[in-house]
Design an enzyme around this catalytic site. Structure first.
Site, mmCIF file in Angstrom:
data_model
loop_
_atom_site.group_PDB
_atom_site.id
_atom_site.type_symbol
_atom_site.label_atom_id
_atom_site.label_comp_id
_atom_site.label_asym_id
_atom_site.label_seq_id
_atom_site.Cartn_x
_atom_site.Cartn_y
_atom_site.Cartn_z
ATOM 1 N N HIS A 252 0.873 -1.177 0.000
ATOM 2 C CA HIS A 252 0.000 0.000 0.000
ATOM 3 C C HIS A 252 0.912 1.229 0.000
ATOM 4 O O HIS A 252 2.043 1.170 0.490
ATOM 5 C CB HIS A 252 -0.834 -0.060 1.284
ATOM 6 N N GLN B 131 -4.245 -4.918 7.014
ATOM 7 C CA GLN B 131 -5.264 -5.812 6.447
ATOM 8 C C GLN B 131 -5.407 -7.121 7.204
ATOM 9 O O GLN B 131 -6.478 -7.714 7.193
ATOM 10 C CB GLN B 131 -4.949 -6.108 4.979
ATOM 11 N N LYS C 228 -10.146 -0.324 10.681
ATOM 12 C CA LYS C 228 -10.330 -1.565 9.903
ATOM 13 C C LYS C 228 -10.659 -2.741 10.831
ATOM 14 O O LYS C 228 -11.117 -3.774 10.384
ATOM 15 C CB LYS C 228 -9.071 -1.876 9.081
ATOM 16 N N CYS D 89 -5.043 2.573 -3.520
ATOM 17 C CA CYS D 89 -3.826 3.144 -2.886
ATOM 18 C C CYS D 89 -2.649 2.177 -3.025
ATOM 19 O O CYS D 89 -1.833 2.046 -2.090
ATOM 20 C CB CYS D 89 -4.055 3.478 -1.419
HETATM 21 N N1 PLP Z 1 -1.581 -0.762 4.676
HETATM 22 C C1 PLP Z 1 -2.511 -1.472 4.056
HETATM 23 C C2 PLP Z 1 -2.180 -2.847 3.567
HETATM 24 C C3 PLP Z 1 -3.786 -0.936 3.850
HETATM 25 O O1 PLP Z 1 -4.714 -1.656 3.219
HETATM 26 C C4 PLP Z 1 -4.051 0.374 4.321
HETATM 27 C C5 PLP Z 1 -5.369 0.984 4.092
HETATM 28 O O2 PLP Z 1 -6.141 0.554 3.263
HETATM 29 C C6 PLP Z 1 -3.047 1.052 4.992
HETATM 30 C C7 PLP Z 1 -1.810 0.470 5.147
HETATM 31 C C8 PLP Z 1 -3.258 2.426 5.506
HETATM 32 O O3 PLP Z 1 -4.238 2.441 6.482
HETATM 33 P P1 PLP Z 1 -4.699 3.822 7.114
HETATM 34 O O4 PLP Z 1 -5.224 4.651 5.972
HETATM 35 O O5 PLP Z 1 -5.757 3.442 8.074
HETATM 36 O O6 PLP Z 1 -3.500 4.422 7.740
#
Ligand code: PLP
Length: 422
Positions: free
Chosen positions: A139, A219, A242, A380
């Site tokens: 991500h 995740q 999440k 993303c």
């Molecule tokens: N890492 C992974 C694998 C994600 O799926 C996400 C969000 O979808 C994030 C990091 C970032 O999460 P956050 O936006 O809650 O910081």
């Protein structure tokens, strides 16, 4: 007794019988509503999950009965708020099976946790010519902070490639961990593909070279149990929102000795022991990394989410979702022109796909008219989407309250999208 499903996740056969998904659904007020005249089918859980009443009530009760600032007030409410906040930390510690409470740092989200490590541990240890190693399925939250660090330091970002199924190429990981590698950042589970990475093996490989590993559990944390001591990871991050908890609260786990040796991230109140104009003495972890008034009600809500998940049983949730994965994989195969992006042997709770000749955004719009919430786009995670030669996908992602009937509704919606858009 366990069975390997199509998704490759081992699930205990006995656990599934005790899991009543229709009972679970009643705990989530939002799920009973209709959307565009249709029952809501919420399949955007990888984006954010819905909240059980227990979480909503816990935050409500906190504000109604013991709202105060923490770590400073000597009055009754202040002590109540302190206790609620530190109880939240203890719940997270148990949830991750961390050894010490000092290892649990509250941040805003997974993104902030990774930035914290990059800007503290990273800035101390990464020098010109050094390398930071990530994977091709990260991500943006686990790419950009490292890129920023590498740019500042004149270091290099290296990337472990993946194969056409979306699995990490482990031989490449071994080759890419070199004497120049200063840290490895790896996602436990890909949000774009659903791949579950063999992080135990990557951690062992990195540790053999003396390199610490940060695990992005954004995740994975809400799909299956995590044990940081068993994994032996050095850092791990996840987001409350999440994990069926509130937005604006997340967790950074870090091994105690590492956190103790790291400089603070932000300066301000609560992260200090003493301040003069000449010198500040910093507090110990975790407080050293929690400058300013934190999201106290968020910690209370996260603690309630953890209690709720514990009452359901993370193994039961994993079993239920593995069953849905197996069912959904079979049903989606019947949709003409559907190409699944990410077919790793070990994957969980994500169906990422394209429909031949149709733009994912248009498919998402038709599904929305049916009351079905999915995400469309690049999730993303631009590099991994491009790796598969597509510009976007439709992503249906599962949570503990989804049902086979909802996957049937998804399949019907996709047939309709084909009819309307072709
Ligand atoms: N890492 C992974 C694998 C994600 O799926 C996400 C969000 O979808 C994030 C990091 C970032 O999460 P956050 O936006 O809650 O910081």
């Amino acid at each position: 007794m366990s069975a390997t499903t199509l998704s490759g996740v081992d699930r205990p056969l006995t656990a599934l019988h005790s899991y009543d998904v229709h009972r679970v659904r009643q705990d989530f007020p939002i799920l009973s509503q209709t959307v565009r005249g249709k029952p809501l089918v919420y399949l955007d859980n990888a984006n954010t999950t819905q909240k059980p009443r227990a979480v909503i009530d816990a935050m409500h009760t906190f504000y109604e009965t013991c709202n105060a600032n923490i770590h400073r007030a000597t009055h009754y409410l202040g002590m109540q708020a302190d206790r609620a906040y530190e109880q939240g930390r203890e719940k997270v510690r148990c949830f991750l099976n961390a050894r010490h409470f000092e290892e649990i740092v509250f941040v805003r989200n997974a993104t902030e946790g990774i930035n914290l490590v990059a800007q503290t541990y990273g800035r101390v240890h990464v020098r010109e010519g050094d390398e930071v190693l990530i994977t091709a399925m990260e991500h943006h939250a686990n790419i950009v902070p490292w890129q920023m660090l590498c740019e500042e330091k004149g270091a290099h970002l290296r990337v472990i490639p993946i194969d056409d199924t979306g699995e990490l190429i482990l031989e490449e990981a071994e080759r890419l961990i070199t004497p120049r590698t200063r840290i490895v950042g790896i996602t436990h589970m890909s949000n774009a593909l659903g791949t579950i990475n063999p992080i135990e093996q990557v951690i062992a490989m990195a540790h053999a070279q003396g390199v610490p590993v940060l695990v992005d559990a954004a995740q994975s944390a809400y799909h299956f149990p995590i044990d940081v001591q068993a994994l032996d990871c050095d850092f791990l991050v996840f987001s409350g929102h999440k994990l069926y908890g509130p937005t604006g609260i997340g967790v950074l786990y870090g091994k105690k000795d590492l956190l103790e040796r790291m400089p603070p991230y932000m300066g301000g109140g609560d992260m200090i022991l003493s301040v003069t104009f000449e010198k500040t003495v910093y507090n110990d972890p975790p407080f050293k990394f929690e400058a300013g008034t934190p999201h106290i009600a968020g910690v209370v809500g996260l603690g309630a989410a953890i209690d709720y998940l514990t009452s359901l049983g993370m193994e039961n949730i994993a079993s239920h979702e593995a069953d849905l994965m197996e069912y959904g994989t079979q049903q989606l195969q019947e949709v003409p022109g559907l190409r699944m992006i990410g077919t790793a042997r070990r994957k969980a709770s994500v169906f990422s796909f394209t429909l031949e000749g149709l733009h994912p955004n248009d498919v998402g719009t038709v599904l929305d008219m049916e009351g079905i919430a999915v995400r469309t786009g690049q999730h993303c995670a631009h590099p991994v989407i491009h790796r598969f030669g597509v510009s976007a996908t439709v992503r249906a992602s599962l949570g503990c309250y989804n049902t086979r009937e909802e996957l049937d509704a998804l399949v019907c919606g996709l047939h309709k999208a084909r009819r309307l858009l072709s």
